[in-house]
Write a protein that holds these residues in place. Structure first.
Motif, PDB file in Angstrom:
ATOM      1  N   VAL A   1     118.517  49.605  44.979  1.00 54.39           N
ATOM      2  CA  VAL A   1     118.857  49.442  46.212  1.00 54.39           C
ATOM      3  C   VAL A   1     118.861  47.988  46.883  1.00 54.39           C
ATOM      4  O   VAL A   1     117.920  47.398  46.611  1.00 54.39           O
TER       5      VAL A   1
ATOM      6  N   TYR B   1     117.839  61.339  52.122  1.00 55.50           N
ATOM      7  CA  TYR B   1     118.009  60.192  51.589  1.00 55.50           C
ATOM      8  C   TYR B   1     119.420  59.834  52.129  1.00 55.50           C
ATOM      9  O   TYR B   1     119.728  58.693  52.566  1.00 55.50           O
TER      10      TYR B   1
ATOM     11  N   SER C   1     120.155  56.577  54.456  1.00 50.00           N
ATOM     12  CA  SER C   1     120.703  55.376  53.857  1.00 50.00           C
ATOM     13  C   SER C   1     122.076  54.991  54.570  1.00 50.00           C
ATOM     14  O   SER C   1     122.718  53.795  54.211  1.00 50.00           O
TER      15      SER C   1
ATOM     16  N   THR D   1     117.677  52.126  52.507  1.00 50.95           N
ATOM     17  CA  THR D   1     116.680  53.024  52.126  1.00 50.95           C
ATOM     18  C   THR D   1     115.852  53.144  50.851  1.00 50.95           C
ATOM     19  O   THR D   1     116.477  53.088  49.900  1.00 50.95           O
TER      20      THR D   1
END
Length: 325
Positions: free
Chosen positions: A54, A137, A141, A146
Motif C-alpha cells: 500500500v 477494506y 481504501s 488504508t
C-alpha cells in the motif's frame, strides 16, 4: 465451543456483519475518494499489509483509526488521530480516555460510518485486519490509503504497535516504548524471580456465550506477557490449546482450584467486564484459594494493543506478586 484467544477485542463487542442498508449507505458515501490536506501526500512510500503493498504518505497528518489497538498505539506515540473507533467507552483504558472522548467517532460497535470518515478528509486510515475490517477494506481504501496490521494465528499483541508506528512514521516513539517495556520485564523478572517460579496463574474473561466464561492459554496476550515475565500457569490455562480458549460453564469453578492467582478483564472503572460478575457471585468461586487468598487480579489492559497497555498488565501482576511471601 472453542474461541481464539484474542478474537474478541474491544472492537468486537457488536455484530461483525453489516446490514444491507448500511452497505448501501457505505457505497454511496464512497463513490469518490476524498483527499487530505494539500501536500500531505506529496511524498509517499510503500508498506506491506495483509492486503498487499500500500502506498501511504511519508508524513501523514490526518489519520483515522478504525480499531482500538491502532488508536491506543497512536496515542502512545503522541500522534493525534482525527477519527477513532467507538466500541464502548467503558473499554477504553483510563490513560487514553480524555483524548479518545474528544476525537470524532467513525464507528458504532461493528458498524463503520464511511460518510463520516470521508468528511474528515484523512490522508491515511489504519486498523487491524480483523474479519469485519477486512470485509470493509475496499470501501475504506476508496476514501484514503488504508493500512492494516495483520491479524492471524501468528500475530501477537506486539505486532500492533510495531505496524502502527511504521504506518504513522513514529518509529522513534515506538523504539523508546519498546525499550521501556523490555527494561520493565527484566526488572520484574529479576525482583520477583522466586514468586514467578512458584505462583501458578490462570487467565480468565467473562464470556459472550450464555452461561459461560472463558479460560485463556499462555499464548493469549496476557498469557504471553506473564510468560515473558517467567510466570507459571495453573492447569486450566496450561491445558488450553495454544491459539484457542476454552468456553466453560460458570458452574465449573473447580477448573480453577489449583491456581494461586487469577487475572481477569475489568472495565476502565475497575468493575468486572463481560459478565464475569456472574462467576464472581458463586460461592464456589469465592472459596477458590486464589480468590479467598486475595490473588484475583483485575486489569482494564487485558486485551493489550499498545506498550502502555502491556506495562499496565505488568503493574497489576507486580502489585499482586508483592503479596506473596
Amino acid at each position: 465451543m472453542t474461541q481464539h484467544p484474542h478474537r474478541r477485542p474491544r472492537l468486537r463487542r457488536a455484530a461483525l456483519a453489516f446490514t444491507g442498508a448500511a452497505l448501501a449507505l457505505a457505497l454511496a458515501a464512497c463513490s469518490a475518494p476524498a483527499t487530505g490536506d494539500a501536500g500531505s501526500s506529496a511524498q509517499t512510500r510503500s508498506v506491506s499489509t495483509p492486503e498487499g503493498e500500500v502506498t501511504i504518505p511519508v508524513h501523514p497528518t490526518r489519520i483515522v483509526s478504525v480499531h482500538s489497538w491502532t488508536t491506543e498505539s497512536l496515542l502512545d506515540f503522541d500522534v493525534a488521530p482525527v477519527g477513532v473507533e467507538n466500541s464502548g467507552e467503558q473499554y477504553v483504558p483510563g490513560r487514553y480516555l480524555t483524548d479518545w472522548k474528544k476525537t470524532d467517532k467513525v464507528t458504532d460497535g461493528g458498524t463503520i460510518d464511511y460518510e463520516k470518515i470521508a468528511a474528515l478528509k484523512p490522508d491515511l486510515i489504519v486498523g487491524v485486519d480483523v474479519p469485519y475490517l477486512k470485509d470493509a477494506y475496499s470501501k475504506l481504501s476508496a476514501i484514503a490509503p488504508t493500512a492494516f496490521a495483520p491479524f492471524d494465528d501468528d500475530s501477537t499483541w506486539q505486532d500492533y504497535p510495531k505496524y502502527t508506528a511504521d504506518f504513522a512514521g513514529a518509529t522513534a516513539q515506538y523504539d523508546a516504548l519498546k525499550k521501556k517495556y523490555d527494561a520493565r520485564v527484566a526488572s520484574v523478572s529479576s525482583t520477583y524471580a522466586t514468586q514467578l517460579a512458584s505462583v501458578k496463574w490462570d487467565v480468565i474473561q467473562g464470556g459472550f456465550d450464555a452461561g459461560n466464561y472463558w479460560i485463556y492459554s499462555d499464548t493469549s496476550p496476557v498469557g504471553a506477557i506473564l510468560k515473558e515475565l517467567g510466570a507459571q500457569f495453573a492447569s486450566a490455562s496450561a491445558a488450553t490449546k495454544a491459539g484457542e480458549n476454552q468456553s466453560v460453564s460458570y458452574e465449573k469453578t473447580d477448573l480453577l482450584t489449583d491456581a494461586d492467582a487469577l487475572i481477569y478483564y475489568t472495565n476502565n472503572d475497575g468493575t468486572p467486564a463481560n459478565n464475569i460478575d456472574k462467576l464472581f457471585a458463586l460461592q464456589s468461586y469465592q472459596d477458590l484459594p486464589a480468590v479467598s487468598g486475595g490473588h484475583a487480579v483485575g486489569t482494564p489492559d487485558f486485551l493489550p494493543g499498545s506498550y502502555s497497555d502491556a506495562l499496565g498488565v505488568i503493574d497489576a501482576v507486580e502489585k499482586n506478586l508483592k503479596t506473596f511471601q
